[in-house]
Design a protein around this motif. Structure first.
Motif, PDB file in Angstrom:
ATOM      1  N   PHE A  10       0.946  -1.290   0.076  1.00 60.03           N
ATOM      2  CA  PHE A  10       0.041  -0.043  -0.013  1.00 60.03           C
ATOM      3  C   PHE A  10       0.879   1.246  -0.032  1.00 60.03           C
ATOM      4  O   PHE A  10       2.086   1.249   0.308  1.00 60.03           O
ATOM      5  N   MET A  11       0.404   2.564  -0.254  1.00 57.03           N
ATOM      6  CA  MET A  11       0.772   3.817  -0.155  1.00 57.03           C
ATOM      7  C   MET A  11       1.445   3.909   0.972  1.00 57.03           C
ATOM      8  O   MET A  11       0.688   3.767   2.353  1.00 57.03           O
ATOM      9  N   GLY A  12       2.553   4.407   1.243  1.00 58.80           N
ATOM     10  CA  GLY A  12       3.203   4.507   2.598  1.00 58.80           C
ATOM     11  C   GLY A  12       4.051   3.223   3.339  1.00 58.80           C
ATOM     12  O   GLY A  12       4.258   3.197   4.527  1.00 58.80           O
ATOM     13  N   GLY A  14       6.506   2.046   2.314  1.00 58.68           N
ATOM     14  CA  GLY A  14       7.926   2.056   2.619  1.00 58.68           C
ATOM     15  C   GLY A  14       8.763   1.433   1.219  1.00 58.68           C
ATOM     16  O   GLY A  14      10.071   1.232   1.351  1.00 58.68           O
ATOM     17  N   LYS A  15       7.810   1.445   0.446  1.00 55.47           N
ATOM     18  CA  LYS A  15       8.620   0.496  -0.956  1.00 55.47           C
ATOM     19  C   LYS A  15       9.817   1.186  -1.576  1.00 55.47           C
ATOM     20  O   LYS A  15      10.624   0.646  -1.860  1.00 55.47           O
ATOM     21  N   THR A  16       9.771   2.422  -1.719  1.00 54.24           N
ATOM     22  CA  THR A  16      10.776   3.320  -2.413  1.00 54.24           C
ATOM     23  C   THR A  16      12.162   3.083  -1.476  1.00 54.24           C
ATOM     24  O   THR A  16      13.178   2.861  -2.134  1.00 54.24           O
ATOM     25  N   THR A  33       8.591   2.258 -10.396  1.00 52.88           N
ATOM     26  CA  THR A  33       7.645   2.320 -11.673  1.00 52.88           C
ATOM     27  C   THR A  33       7.024   3.705 -11.651  1.00 52.88           C
ATOM     28  O   THR A  33       6.972   4.295 -12.727  1.00 52.88           O
ATOM     29  N   ASP A  34       6.678   4.435 -10.361  1.00 52.70           N
ATOM     30  CA  ASP A  34       6.086   5.702 -10.510  1.00 52.70           C
ATOM     31  C   ASP A  34       7.016   6.740 -11.045  1.00 52.70           C
ATOM     32  O   ASP A  34       6.668   7.611 -12.163  1.00 52.70           O
ATOM     33  N   GLN A  35       8.310   6.583 -10.601  1.00 57.61           N
ATOM     34  CA  GLN A  35       9.199   7.610 -10.923  1.00 57.61           C
ATOM     35  C   GLN A  35       9.558   7.312 -12.588  1.00 57.61           C
ATOM     36  O   GLN A  35       9.938   8.373 -13.466  1.00 57.61           O
ATOM     37  N   ARG A  56      -5.609   5.996 -17.449  1.00 54.84           N
ATOM     38  CA  ARG A  56      -4.401   6.316 -18.434  1.00 54.84           C
ATOM     39  C   ARG A  56      -3.092   6.006 -17.435  1.00 54.84           C
ATOM     40  O   ARG A  56      -2.372   5.205 -18.096  1.00 54.84           O
ATOM     41  N   PHE A  57      -3.192   6.205 -16.215  1.00 59.75           N
ATOM     42  CA  PHE A  57      -2.268   5.890 -15.516  1.00 59.75           C
ATOM     43  C   PHE A  57      -2.040   4.412 -15.462  1.00 59.75           C
ATOM     44  O   PHE A  57      -0.968   3.651 -15.318  1.00 59.75           O
ATOM     45  N   ARG A  58      -3.368   3.877 -15.218  1.00 59.22           N
ATOM     46  CA  ARG A  58      -3.182   2.355 -14.917  1.00 59.22           C
ATOM     47  C   ARG A  58      -2.707   1.565 -16.340  1.00 59.22           C
ATOM     48  O   ARG A  58      -1.734   0.711 -16.294  1.00 59.22           O
ATOM     49  N   SER A  59      -2.927   2.318 -17.386  1.00 50.83           N
ATOM     50  CA  SER A  59      -2.163   1.925 -18.668  1.00 50.83           C
ATOM     51  C   SER A  59      -0.776   1.894 -18.897  1.00 50.83           C
ATOM     52  O   SER A  59       0.020   1.071 -19.162  1.00 50.83           O
ATOM     53  N   THR A  78       7.182  -0.840  -6.494  1.00 54.00           N
ATOM     54  CA  THR A  78       5.826  -0.583  -7.609  1.00 54.00           C
ATOM     55  C   THR A  78       4.832   0.382  -6.961  1.00 54.00           C
ATOM     56  O   THR A  78       4.985   0.542  -5.541  1.00 54.00           O
ATOM     57  N   GLY A  79       3.743   0.923  -7.470  1.00 56.53           N
ATOM     58  CA  GLY A  79       2.878   1.682  -7.126  1.00 56.53           C
ATOM     59  C   GLY A  79       1.802   1.077  -6.480  1.00 56.53           C
ATOM     60  O   GLY A  79       1.811  -0.302  -6.696  1.00 56.53           O
ATOM     61  N   GLY A  80       1.293   1.599  -5.361  1.00 56.70           N
ATOM     62  CA  GLY A  80       0.301   0.594  -4.400  1.00 56.70           C
ATOM     63  C   GLY A  80      -0.771  -0.086  -5.237  1.00 56.70           C
ATOM     64  O   GLY A  80      -1.128  -1.090  -4.950  1.00 56.70           O
ATOM     65  N   GLY A  81      -1.076   0.365  -6.628  1.00 54.27           N
ATOM     66  CA  GLY A  81      -2.210  -0.348  -7.060  1.00 54.27           C
ATOM     67  C   GLY A  81      -1.931  -1.068  -8.227  1.00 54.27           C
ATOM     68  O   GLY A  81      -2.601  -1.730  -9.293  1.00 54.27           O
ATOM     69  N   MET A  82      -0.484  -1.431  -8.308  1.00 49.23           N
ATOM     70  CA  MET A  82       0.074  -2.217  -9.475  1.00 49.23           C
ATOM     71  C   MET A  82      -0.457  -3.482  -9.561  1.00 49.23           C
ATOM     72  O   MET A  82      -0.864  -4.173 -10.412  1.00 49.23           O
ATOM     73  N   GLU A 118       0.620  14.548  -2.766  1.00 57.90           N
ATOM     74  CA  GLU A 118       1.306  13.863  -3.741  1.00 57.90           C
ATOM     75  C   GLU A 118       0.494  12.625  -4.304  1.00 57.90           C
ATOM     76  O   GLU A 118       1.008  12.024  -5.092  1.00 57.90           O
ATOM     77  N   ARG A 119      -0.491  12.138  -3.624  1.00 60.02           N
ATOM     78  CA  ARG A 119      -1.179  10.704  -3.823  1.00 60.02           C
ATOM     79  C   ARG A 119      -2.592  11.049  -4.300  1.00 60.02           C
ATOM     80  O   ARG A 119      -3.585  11.164  -3.367  1.00 60.02           O
ATOM     81  N   PRO A 120      -2.909  10.816  -5.621  1.00 61.08           N
ATOM     82  CA  PRO A 120      -4.451  11.177  -5.955  1.00 61.08           C
ATOM     83  C   PRO A 120      -5.353  10.431  -5.510  1.00 61.08           C
ATOM     84  O   PRO A 120      -6.477  11.001  -5.198  1.00 61.08           O
ATOM     85  N   LEU A 121      -5.093   9.338  -4.916  1.00 63.26           N
ATOM     86  CA  LEU A 121      -5.988   8.465  -4.209  1.00 63.26           C
ATOM     87  C   LEU A 121      -6.362   8.763  -2.731  1.00 63.26           C
ATOM     88  O   LEU A 121      -7.088   8.337  -2.221  1.00 63.26           O
ATOM     89  N   LEU A 122      -5.531   9.589  -2.281  1.00 59.84           N
ATOM     90  CA  LEU A 122      -5.686   9.834  -0.910  1.00 59.84           C
ATOM     91  C   LEU A 122      -5.787  11.380  -0.573  1.00 59.84           C
ATOM     92  O   LEU A 122      -5.482  12.031   0.406  1.00 59.84           O
ATOM     93  N   GLN A 137      -9.497  -3.316   0.982  1.00 58.52           N
ATOM     94  CA  GLN A 137      -9.892  -3.707  -0.409  1.00 58.52           C
ATOM     95  C   GLN A 137      -8.729  -4.529  -1.231  1.00 58.52           C
ATOM     96  O   GLN A 137      -8.634  -5.232  -1.872  1.00 58.52           O
ATOM     97  N   ARG A 138      -7.525  -3.848  -0.840  1.00 62.62           N
ATOM     98  CA  ARG A 138      -6.219  -4.311  -1.285  1.00 62.62           C
ATOM     99  C   ARG A 138      -5.531  -5.505  -0.773  1.00 62.62           C
ATOM    100  O   ARG A 138      -4.888  -6.177  -1.625  1.00 62.62           O
ATOM    101  N   GLU A 139      -5.883  -5.697   0.452  1.00 66.07           N
ATOM    102  CA  GLU A 139      -5.221  -6.733   1.025  1.00 66.07           C
ATOM    103  C   GLU A 139      -4.967  -8.041   0.344  1.00 66.07           C
ATOM    104  O   GLU A 139      -3.974  -8.772   0.406  1.00 66.07           O
TER     105      GLU A 139
HETATM  106  C1  S3P Z   1      -1.378   4.287  -6.125  1.00 64.57           C
HETATM  107  C2  S3P Z   1      -0.173   4.473  -5.429  1.00 64.57           C
HETATM  108  C3  S3P Z   1       0.693   5.228  -5.871  1.00 64.57           C
HETATM  109  C4  S3P Z   1       0.672   5.859  -7.243  1.00 64.57           C
HETATM  110  C5  S3P Z   1      -0.516   6.209  -7.450  1.00 64.57           C
HETATM  111  C6  S3P Z   1      -1.491   5.138  -7.207  1.00 64.57           C
HETATM  112  C7  S3P Z   1      -2.507   3.315  -5.717  1.00 64.57           C
HETATM  113  O1  S3P Z   1       1.961   4.919  -5.564  1.00 64.57           O
HETATM  114  O2  S3P Z   1       1.338   4.741  -8.088  1.00 64.57           O
HETATM  115  O3  S3P Z   1      -0.815   7.359  -6.926  1.00 64.57           O
HETATM  116  O4  S3P Z   1      -3.407   2.806  -6.338  1.00 64.57           O
HETATM  117  O5  S3P Z   1      -2.347   2.780  -4.550  1.00 64.57           O
HETATM  118  P1  S3P Z   1       2.664   4.706  -3.751  1.00 64.57           P
HETATM  119  O6  S3P Z   1       2.264   3.221  -3.402  1.00 64.57           O
HETATM  120  O7  S3P Z   1       4.324   4.598  -4.273  1.00 64.57           O
HETATM  121  O8  S3P Z   1       2.211   5.898  -3.200  1.00 64.57           O
END
Ligand code: S3P
Length: 174
Positions: A10-12, A14-16, A33-35, A56-59, A78-82, A118-122, A137-139
């Motif tokens: 999930f976001m936060g 500490g993946k990066t 991957t986000d960078q 578009r972001f997902r693609s 990876t991003g949290g939604g990968m 910085e995080r569109p979903l939050l 939902q993600r776990e």
């Molecule tokens: C997302 C997480 C973000 C980024 C985007 C969508 C998500 O990455 O890919 O904002 O759907 O959880 P981080 O997990 O690095 O914040």
């Protein structure tokens, strides 16, 4: 051939930060991957969401999963939604070991609470209930995708990396 190490969660989570430190320890390359998407498009993740929408972001994210997997000796954050797209998981697994950095909603709030912009979903100061719901939902997806699971609430970086590498060795032996 050693597989890439791919951090999911999930976001936060500490993946990066963990990915960068682990790459340094292994003498491997590191990509986030986000960078990479930001470099390729010349836009921030936020701008991609705002201007073109989440689809578009997902693609872009799916294309990036295929691209990074072709490389070797990489730690990949990876991003949290990968993991939302099963195809991404399949592609990443073809040349990578998936490591889930598991965190509590409280830790997510603590880590991203001040930087939600910085995080569109939050956006817009989410409550702990909202974070818990999205995390809930993600776990199941993180759990199903992961080869290795490690908790990352209040851990020292050294300790965490040791645990990941030890679990990786264990998988190689079995
Ligand atoms: C997302 C997480 C973000 C980024 C985007 C969508 C998500 O990455 O890919 O904002 O759907 O959880 P981080 O997990 O690095 O914040």
């Amino acid at each position: 051939m050693e597989k890439n190490i791919i951090l999911i969660g999930f976001m936060g989570a500490g993946k990066t930060a963990v990915g960068r430190a682990m790459a340094q320890k292994l003498g491997w390359g590191f990509v986030d991957t986000d960078q990479e998407i930001e470099k390729l498009t010349g836009l921030t993740v936020n701008e991609i969401f705002r201007r073109y929408g989440e689809r578009r972001f997902r693609s872009e994210e799916s294309l990036m999963a295929v691209k990074v997997c072709r490389r070797q000796r990489l730690v990949i954050a990876t991003g949290g939604g990968m993991v939302l797209d099963p195809n991404n998981v399949k592609n990443l697994k073809s040349n990578g070991l998936l490591v889930w950095l598991k965190v509590s909603p409280e830790m997510v709030m603590k880590r991203v609470g001040r930087r939600t912009g910085e995080r569109p979903l939050l956006r817009g100061r989410p409550t702990i209930d909202q974070v818990s719901e999205l995390l809930g939902q993600r776990e199941a997806l993180y759990a199903a995708a992961a080869d290795i699971v490690v908790e990352n609430d209040n851990r020292s970086m050294d300790d965490l990396i040791k645990e990941i590498l030890q679990k990786r060795r264990q998988l190689e032996i079995n």
